[in-house]
Scaffold this active site. Structure first.
Site, mmCIF file in Angstrom:
data_model
loop_
_atom_site.group_PDB
_atom_site.id
_atom_site.type_symbol
_atom_site.label_atom_id
_atom_site.label_comp_id
_atom_site.label_asym_id
_atom_site.label_seq_id
_atom_site.Cartn_x
_atom_site.Cartn_y
_atom_site.Cartn_z
ATOM 1 N NE ARG A 164 -4.069 -1.948 0.346
ATOM 2 C CZ ARG A 164 -4.034 -3.214 -0.056
ATOM 3 N NH1 ARG A 164 -2.961 -3.684 -0.700
ATOM 4 N NH2 ARG A 164 -5.066 -4.000 0.135
ATOM 5 C CB SER A 238 -8.545 -1.623 4.608
ATOM 6 O OG SER A 238 -8.883 -2.910 4.167
ATOM 7 C CD GLU A 334 -5.750 0.945 2.306
ATOM 8 O OE1 GLU A 334 -5.495 -0.187 2.748
ATOM 9 O OE2 GLU A 334 -6.609 1.168 1.433
HETATM 10 P P1 FAD Z 1 -8.825 8.760 -4.667
HETATM 11 O O1 FAD Z 1 -9.427 8.324 -3.399
HETATM 12 O O2 FAD Z 1 -9.534 9.772 -5.473
HETATM 13 O O3 FAD Z 1 -7.337 9.283 -4.379
HETATM 14 C C1 FAD Z 1 -6.453 8.529 -3.593
HETATM 15 C C2 FAD Z 1 -5.068 9.203 -3.622
HETATM 16 O O4 FAD Z 1 -4.523 9.160 -4.930
HETATM 17 C C3 FAD Z 1 -5.119 10.696 -3.274
HETATM 18 O O5 FAD Z 1 -3.929 11.025 -2.601
HETATM 19 C C4 FAD Z 1 -5.179 11.374 -4.624
HETATM 20 O O6 FAD Z 1 -4.670 12.703 -4.588
HETATM 21 C C5 FAD Z 1 -4.305 10.468 -5.454
HETATM 22 N N1 FAD Z 1 -4.684 10.411 -6.877
HETATM 23 C C6 FAD Z 1 -5.847 9.933 -7.399
HETATM 24 N N2 FAD Z 1 -5.802 9.984 -8.751
HETATM 25 C C7 FAD Z 1 -4.596 10.497 -9.075
HETATM 26 C C8 FAD Z 1 -3.952 10.793 -10.318
HETATM 27 N N3 FAD Z 1 -4.533 10.579 -11.499
HETATM 28 N N4 FAD Z 1 -2.705 11.338 -10.277
HETATM 29 C C9 FAD Z 1 -2.083 11.574 -9.104
HETATM 30 N N5 FAD Z 1 -2.645 11.315 -7.901
HETATM 31 C C10 FAD Z 1 -3.880 10.776 -7.895
HETATM 32 N N6 FAD Z 1 -7.774 -0.652 -2.064
HETATM 33 C C11 FAD Z 1 -6.984 -1.745 -2.246
HETATM 34 O O7 FAD Z 1 -5.775 -1.599 -2.459
HETATM 35 N N7 FAD Z 1 -7.492 -2.998 -2.202
HETATM 36 C C12 FAD Z 1 -8.790 -3.251 -1.978
HETATM 37 O O8 FAD Z 1 -9.210 -4.396 -1.936
HETATM 38 C C13 FAD Z 1 -9.659 -2.132 -1.776
HETATM 39 N N8 FAD Z 1 -10.971 -2.319 -1.511
HETATM 40 C C14 FAD Z 1 -11.794 -1.257 -1.314
HETATM 41 C C15 FAD Z 1 -13.147 -1.483 -1.081
HETATM 42 C C16 FAD Z 1 -14.018 -0.420 -0.903
HETATM 43 C C17 FAD Z 1 -15.482 -0.706 -0.651
HETATM 44 C C18 FAD Z 1 -13.532 0.906 -0.979
HETATM 45 C C19 FAD Z 1 -14.460 2.071 -0.855
HETATM 46 C C20 FAD Z 1 -12.175 1.155 -1.209
HETATM 47 C C21 FAD Z 1 -11.280 0.068 -1.374
HETATM 48 N N9 FAD Z 1 -9.911 0.257 -1.602
HETATM 49 C C22 FAD Z 1 -9.093 -0.827 -1.831
HETATM 50 C C23 FAD Z 1 -9.322 1.604 -1.614
HETATM 51 C C24 FAD Z 1 -9.442 2.330 -2.992
HETATM 52 O O9 FAD Z 1 -10.363 1.676 -3.817
HETATM 53 C C25 FAD Z 1 -8.096 2.405 -3.701
HETATM 54 O O10 FAD Z 1 -7.134 3.067 -2.904
HETATM 55 C C26 FAD Z 1 -8.189 3.138 -5.045
HETATM 56 O O11 FAD Z 1 -7.001 2.993 -5.780
HETATM 57 C C27 FAD Z 1 -8.474 4.626 -4.878
HETATM 58 O O12 FAD Z 1 -8.763 5.152 -6.152
HETATM 59 P P2 FAD Z 1 -9.475 6.532 -6.345
HETATM 60 O O13 FAD Z 1 -9.466 6.840 -7.795
HETATM 61 O O14 FAD Z 1 -10.797 6.520 -5.673
HETATM 62 O O15 FAD Z 1 -8.476 7.496 -5.566
HETATM 63 N N1 EPU Z 2 -10.414 -10.483 10.628
HETATM 64 C C1 EPU Z 2 -11.037 -10.548 11.850
HETATM 65 N N2 EPU Z 2 -12.050 -9.667 12.105
HETATM 66 C C2 EPU Z 2 -12.452 -8.752 11.191
HETATM 67 C C3 EPU Z 2 -11.818 -8.685 9.942
HETATM 68 C C4 EPU Z 2 -10.780 -9.572 9.676
HETATM 69 O O1 EPU Z 2 -10.697 -11.362 12.700
HETATM 70 O O2 EPU Z 2 -13.385 -8.001 11.505
HETATM 71 C C5 EPU Z 2 -9.324 -11.453 10.354
HETATM 72 C C6 EPU Z 2 -9.866 -12.775 9.825
HETATM 73 O O3 EPU Z 2 -9.141 -13.798 10.402
HETATM 74 C C7 EPU Z 2 -9.514 -12.732 8.352
HETATM 75 C C8 EPU Z 2 -8.264 -11.857 8.322
HETATM 76 O O4 EPU Z 2 -8.447 -10.929 9.386
HETATM 77 O O5 EPU Z 2 -9.259 -14.005 7.866
HETATM 78 C C9 EPU Z 2 -8.071 -11.128 7.028
HETATM 79 O O6 EPU Z 2 -9.272 -10.464 6.669
HETATM 80 P P1 EPU Z 2 -9.644 -10.187 5.126
HETATM 81 O O7 EPU Z 2 -9.422 -11.407 4.320
HETATM 82 O O8 EPU Z 2 -10.977 -9.539 5.097
HETATM 83 O O9 EPU Z 2 -8.527 -9.189 4.668
HETATM 84 P P2 EPU Z 2 -7.912 -7.887 5.351
HETATM 85 O O10 EPU Z 2 -6.508 -8.207 5.742
HETATM 86 O O11 EPU Z 2 -8.803 -7.362 6.399
HETATM 87 C C10 EPU Z 2 -6.857 -7.018 3.135
HETATM 88 C C11 EPU Z 2 -6.781 -5.704 2.426
HETATM 89 C C12 EPU Z 2 -8.044 -5.491 1.604
HETATM 90 C C13 EPU Z 2 -8.166 -6.610 0.587
HETATM 91 C C14 EPU Z 2 -8.244 -7.952 1.349
HETATM 92 C C15 EPU Z 2 -8.274 -9.144 0.424
HETATM 93 C C16 EPU Z 2 -5.371 -4.218 3.714
HETATM 94 C C17 EPU Z 2 -5.315 -3.065 4.659
HETATM 95 N N3 EPU Z 2 -6.597 -4.620 3.364
HETATM 96 O O12 EPU Z 2 -7.904 -6.902 4.099
HETATM 97 O O13 EPU Z 2 -7.899 -4.260 0.903
HETATM 98 O O14 EPU Z 2 -9.329 -6.471 -0.194
HETATM 99 O O15 EPU Z 2 -7.085 -8.067 2.204
HETATM 100 O O16 EPU Z 2 -7.015 -9.331 -0.141
HETATM 101 O O17 EPU Z 2 -4.347 -4.748 3.333
HETATM 102 C C18 EPU Z 2 -8.270 -1.918 1.127
HETATM 103 O O18 EPU Z 2 -7.038 -1.798 1.037
HETATM 104 O O19 EPU Z 2 -9.049 -0.941 1.207
HETATM 105 C C19 EPU Z 2 -8.836 -3.262 1.115
HETATM 106 C C20 EPU Z 2 -10.142 -3.499 1.257
#
Ligand code: FAD
Ligand code: EPU
Length: 338
Positions: A164, A238, A334
């Site tokens: 990240r 997250s 994050e």
């Molecule tokens: P924004 O939120 O608009 O911006 C994020 C940052 O990037 C800011 O600092 C912004 O200034 C900068 N930025 C954006 N676009 C540009 C650009 N074109 N040039 C320069 N800087 C820029 N993330 C994960 O890694 N894994 C996941 O599984 C995951 N699951 C998610 C689930 C949910 C329900 C939600 C709401 C979010 C999740 N995220 C996850 C976080 C998010 O989706 C990612 O961080 C995504 O890349 C953000 O994209 P955005 O376009 O919305 O960025």
């Molecule tokens: N867990 C708990 N309680 C909770 C949540 C999780 O005990 O309420 C434990 C469980 O044991 C579970 C483990 O944590 O097995 C891992 O949980 P999960 O698989 O949901 O993944 P995570 O580590 O919580 C990360 C990323 C997610 C990504 C998933 C799947 C980060 C900070 N988050 O979550 O990314 O989608 O793995 O790969 O690394 C994001 O970055 O926004 C994001 C959603």
């Protein structure tokens, strides 16, 4: 017609649904828009926020400056043997890009299905899910230096990707506007099902030899079952990173809490599941005013409808302090706080 607007609500532009305003707002779609932006006084005088889908941000106050929403479109590709380089505009919705790749049989991003946001933001925090990170498929990106208007191509090594993390969150924070990203994908699928939940769901569906479309569908299914949909309940995924700690520190925690959910990352480093730490502190599904944690994922902070950014932020402070008091581990956010 100018691209600039004044006093624009950012509520539709952040997935937390926080109702703040931007003093100036501009949507960037074409090369002409980019020229207008570069030629303007606002870009020289105002604090700047580059915005993609607003899915990794928490606004705690109005943005007293210029918000530039990047909407640059376009997907194209060049095929060389089994490989394909796909180029996508920074404003392409990430999941539309994933669907395009899956439909065309370009393997590599299917495990990243349904992540919100845009292509342009994907390198910023090296998005990752279900055993794959952006860095595994990243070829290069083009960024425009905001101060000079000069474009530069960033190679994989230039980006200094980490968990990240990238150069765009550190040395070059806020200095470049990413305009397009190139991905190196495969036309011969190398399926990655190392993540337990994917294997279980494939088995449930009776799929022994999955296609990339199967993996994409299964990942989408798992995500929907765990994560709140921002269109109905505001959130930014997250809220904290999973903390990576030294093995010695881990062993102390393990002695007291042998059930601690953890993953060995290097011989000397261990990653803890932040969701588990937060749940153990009694926060899972907790509702505090208009904010709280999600009922099936304690790592996700939510807006129950009328939360202010300050309220969500204060709650996150409470979580950080409580987890630190119990486990001696300080969680790092994050989500970008503004
Ligand atoms: P924004 O939120 O608009 O911006 C994020 C940052 O990037 C800011 O600092 C912004 O200034 C900068 N930025 C954006 N676009 C540009 C650009 N074109 N040039 C320069 N800087 C820029 N993330 C994960 O890694 N894994 C996941 O599984 C995951 N699951 C998610 C689930 C949910 C329900 C939600 C709401 C979010 C999740 N995220 C996850 C976080 C998010 O989706 C990612 O961080 C995504 O890349 C953000 O994209 P955005 O376009 O919305 O960025
Ligand atoms: N867990 C708990 N309680 C909770 C949540 C999780 O005990 O309420 C434990 C469980 O044991 C579970 C483990 O944590 O097995 C891992 O949980 P999960 O698989 O949901 O993944 P995570 O580590 O919580 C990360 C990323 C997610 C990504 C998933 C799947 C980060 C900070 N988050 O979550 O990314 O989608 O793995 O790969 O690394 C994001 O970055 O926004 C994001 C959603």
């Amino acid at each position: 017609m100018t691209i600039f607007q004044q006093n624009t609500s950012l509520k539709p532009y952040n997935t937390f649904g926080i109702p703040v305003n931007a003093r100036y707002f501009a949507k960037l779609t074409t090369a002409a828009d980019l020229q207008e932006l570069l030629g303007s006084d606002l870009i020289k005088t105002e604090p700047l926020l580059i915005l993609g889908g607003g899915s990794n941000l928490l606004f705690t106050k109005d943005f007293e400056g210029l918000v530039v929403k990047v909407s640059i479109p376009g997907i194209s590709e060049v095929i060389t043997g089994d490989e394909v380089i796909v180029t996508a505009g920074a404003g392409v919705v990430w999941n539309d890009f994933v669907n395009y790749c899956v439909q065309h049989g370009y393997a590599g991003v299917e495990n990243l299905s349904l992540i919100p946001g845009t292509v342009g933001a994907s390198p910023i925090q090296n998005i990752g899910a279900y055993g794959v990170e952006l860095k595994d498929v990243f070829e290069s990106c083009t960024g425009m230096e905001i101060n000079t208007g000069i474009s530069r191509v960033f190679s994989h090594a230039d980006c200094k990707f980490g968990y990240r993390d990238s150069i765009f969150k550190n040395e070059l924070k806020g200095q470049y506007l990413i305009t397009e990203v190139r991905f190196r994908l495969n036309r011969v699928a190398k399926i990655n099902t190392q993540y337990g939940a994917i294997q279980e769901e494939l088995a449930k569906r009776g799929i022994a030899i999955p296609t990339i479309a199967d993996v994409s569908a299964v990942v989408a299914h798992i995500r929907v079952s765990k994560l709140p949909d921002p269109s109905t309940i505001g959130n930014a995924g997250s809220f904290f990173k999973n903390p990576v700690i030294a093995k010695a520190e881990f062993q102390k925690i393990y002695k007291e809490f042998p059930e601690v959910v953890h993953y060995q990352v290097t011989p000397g480093k261990v990653k803890l599941a932040a969701g588990w730490l937060i749940e153990q502190c009694g926060f899972k599904g907790k509702v505090v005013g208009q904010t709280g944690t999600w009922k099936s994922q304690a790592l996700v902070l939510v807006n129950h409808g009328q939360a202010t950014g300050q309220e969500v932020y204060s709650f996150s402070e409470n979580i950080i302090n409580t987890v630190e008091a119990k486990f001696g581990v300080r969680l790092e956010r994050e989500v970008n706080i503004l």
